[in-house]
Design a protein around this motif. Sequence first.
Motif, PDB file in Angstrom:
ATOM      1  N   GLN A 104      34.210  31.924  26.599  1.00 35.35           N
ATOM      2  CA  GLN A 104      33.061  31.299  26.812  1.00 35.35           C
ATOM      3  C   GLN A 104      32.230  33.043  26.780  1.00 35.35           C
ATOM      4  O   GLN A 104      31.146  32.480  26.793  1.00 35.35           O
ATOM      5  CB  GLN A 104      33.128  30.998  28.038  1.00 35.35           C
ATOM      6  CG  GLN A 104      33.415  31.211  28.875  1.00 35.35           C
ATOM      7  CD  GLN A 104      31.898  30.310  30.195  1.00 35.35           C
ATOM      8  OE1 GLN A 104      31.217  29.946  30.924  1.00 35.35           O
ATOM      9  NE2 GLN A 104      32.475  30.078  31.181  1.00 35.35           N
ATOM     10  N   HIS A 152      26.646  30.844  26.578  1.00 32.58           N
ATOM     11  CA  HIS A 152      27.760  31.008  25.543  1.00 32.58           C
ATOM     12  C   HIS A 152      28.118  31.403  24.852  1.00 32.58           C
ATOM     13  O   HIS A 152      27.113  31.484  24.285  1.00 32.58           O
ATOM     14  CB  HIS A 152      28.243  29.252  25.990  1.00 32.58           C
ATOM     15  CG  HIS A 152      29.319  29.115  25.886  1.00 32.58           C
ATOM     16  ND1 HIS A 152      30.120  28.917  24.180  1.00 32.58           N
ATOM     17  CD2 HIS A 152      30.540  28.812  26.422  1.00 32.58           C
ATOM     18  CE1 HIS A 152      31.348  28.977  24.518  1.00 32.58           C
ATOM     19  NE2 HIS A 152      31.640  28.304  25.491  1.00 32.58           N
ATOM     20  N   ASN A 204      27.247  25.559  35.133  1.00 32.33           N
ATOM     21  CA  ASN A 204      26.729  26.991  35.439  1.00 32.33           C
ATOM     22  C   ASN A 204      25.456  27.007  35.841  1.00 32.33           C
ATOM     23  O   ASN A 204      24.954  27.674  36.400  1.00 32.33           O
ATOM     24  CB  ASN A 204      26.890  27.653  33.998  1.00 32.33           C
ATOM     25  CG  ASN A 204      28.589  28.116  33.688  1.00 32.33           C
ATOM     26  OD1 ASN A 204      29.235  28.401  34.595  1.00 32.33           O
ATOM     27  ND2 ASN A 204      28.563  27.475  32.371  1.00 32.33           N
ATOM     28  N   ARG A 227      36.174  20.719  30.459  1.00 31.98           N
ATOM     29  CA  ARG A 227      35.775  22.088  30.834  1.00 31.98           C
ATOM     30  C   ARG A 227      36.809  23.622  30.550  1.00 31.98           C
ATOM     31  O   ARG A 227      36.423  24.116  30.440  1.00 31.98           O
ATOM     32  CB  ARG A 227      35.618  21.989  32.414  1.00 31.98           C
ATOM     33  CG  ARG A 227      35.929  23.346  33.395  1.00 31.98           C
ATOM     34  CD  ARG A 227      35.967  22.581  34.188  1.00 31.98           C
ATOM     35  NE  ARG A 227      35.330  22.170  35.385  1.00 31.98           N
ATOM     36  CZ  ARG A 227      35.619  20.448  35.935  1.00 31.98           C
ATOM     37  NH1 ARG A 227      36.336  20.070  35.581  1.00 31.98           N
ATOM     38  NH2 ARG A 227      34.146  19.758  36.310  1.00 31.98           N
ATOM     39  N   LYS A 228      37.816  22.772  30.027  1.00 34.60           N
ATOM     40  CA  LYS A 228      38.425  23.540  29.375  1.00 34.60           C
ATOM     41  C   LYS A 228      37.983  24.496  27.545  1.00 34.60           C
ATOM     42  O   LYS A 228      38.311  25.383  27.537  1.00 34.60           O
ATOM     43  CB  LYS A 228      40.058  23.000  29.553  1.00 34.60           C
ATOM     44  CG  LYS A 228      40.738  23.368  31.412  1.00 34.60           C
ATOM     45  CD  LYS A 228      41.776  22.720  30.764  1.00 34.60           C
ATOM     46  CE  LYS A 228      42.731  22.389  32.334  1.00 34.60           C
ATOM     47  NZ  LYS A 228      44.272  21.701  32.473  1.00 34.60           N
ATOM     48  N   ASP A 247      35.063  26.507  28.491  1.00 33.73           N
ATOM     49  CA  ASP A 247      35.456  28.035  29.291  1.00 33.73           C
ATOM     50  C   ASP A 247      36.902  28.475  28.376  1.00 33.73           C
ATOM     51  O   ASP A 247      36.320  30.098  28.797  1.00 33.73           O
ATOM     52  CB  ASP A 247      36.283  27.637  30.148  1.00 33.73           C
ATOM     53  CG  ASP A 247      34.874  27.275  31.597  1.00 33.73           C
ATOM     54  OD1 ASP A 247      34.002  26.999  31.576  1.00 33.73           O
ATOM     55  OD2 ASP A 247      36.059  26.489  33.063  1.00 33.73           O
ATOM     56  N   GLY A 267      30.938  22.376  32.344  1.00 29.38           N
ATOM     57  CA  GLY A 267      30.851  23.044  31.235  1.00 29.38           C
ATOM     58  C   GLY A 267      29.241  24.125  31.780  1.00 29.38           C
ATOM     59  O   GLY A 267      29.019  24.154  32.721  1.00 29.38           O
TER      60      GLY A 267
END
Length: 386
Positions: free
Chosen positions: A72, A137, A302, A65-66, A69, A298
Amino acid sequence: MLILSEAVGVGHTKAAEALMQGIELLDPSIEVQVLELGRELHPVSAGLLYRCYLNMVTRYPGVWRKVYDYKQNEPLSLWKQSFIYRMFHRTMKDMLNLISPDLIICTHPFSSSSVACLKRAGYTLRLCTMITDFHAHGAWVQPEVDHYLVSGEEVYTQLMKMGVPKEKVSITGIPLTMNFRIKHNKQEMRQLLGIKDMPTMLVMGGGLGLGGMERLANILAKWRDSLQIVICTGHNERLRRVLEAELHHPNVHILGFVNNIDRWMDASDWLITKAGGITCFEALAKRLPLFIYQPLPGHEENNCEFLIRHKLAIRIDTEEEIADWVDKLLCYPQAISFLEQNMQQFQQMLDPLATARAVLAPLRAADEKRSGKYPPVFISKKPATY
């Protein structure tokens, strides 16, 4: 036309194949080829990418996730694009010289990034990029892309904020094969598939069988006397064997990867899945009520946020929420009538051939210009928003 995908999951290639089908339907004279680029050029590196991605999203979702993000909303830096090219696609130019395509369409950000690298180096070609999620993204964004095909108004707006000129973007939805464009009679499909005519829950975890499916299957099994459960594990053979050993009941059906998931959707009353863009778009086209469970970090989170905000799906996270909804659906199926109405409105806005038309228009215009005709300028029009 050359359509480039990547073998990371199944959705990107399914979108590519659906687009190919649409193009061939509109103009059978056009030769279309679909390639999973990394697997075609450098299968060892592509396999390493696949295993790393799978490890990250299943074992270390917080780390992934980090990574996702981080910046992004900004285009990938040039050094990252160069790394992707050298790692996975470094012999792509030789392949393109052999095929000599008039147009390249990419359904994955890595292939789009590498084609953009070639264009920066002076290679002349036309590049079209199709975003296969409900969110954009920054990895999708390169100035060398000539045309973007996107799922909806929100992706269009996100690209504008990242500096993409609006004339480069067409809102077309995500292409689907013909099997998803028609909804068949539920009872007839159940009879055809050899299952009972009773309330039916379809459970999917994408082509890789992800999204906490084993735990979800065991929770749902408590209702197996009154609920028919169809579990599609995709290419996850380990999960299929585990579930076959754990769940023995005439109302529980364990499937591996199937090529007729459209029929199973027609035969089902509800779908529980993670939030893969293609699977969700297929369910929306079939007007199959959606429940989202454990979306991958991710892009799927969304996608889930988009679907929830537009009341096109319901998110369930805990065993208690699953139990409440199953009881509610069995006793009072009208509880999700609002969801079905919203999905029907969404489905009515879909033009299944919009993506293929958007791809063909500039090529046809170029052909007519070469022949001495002067057609109207192709303008990317935005359909009704959702």
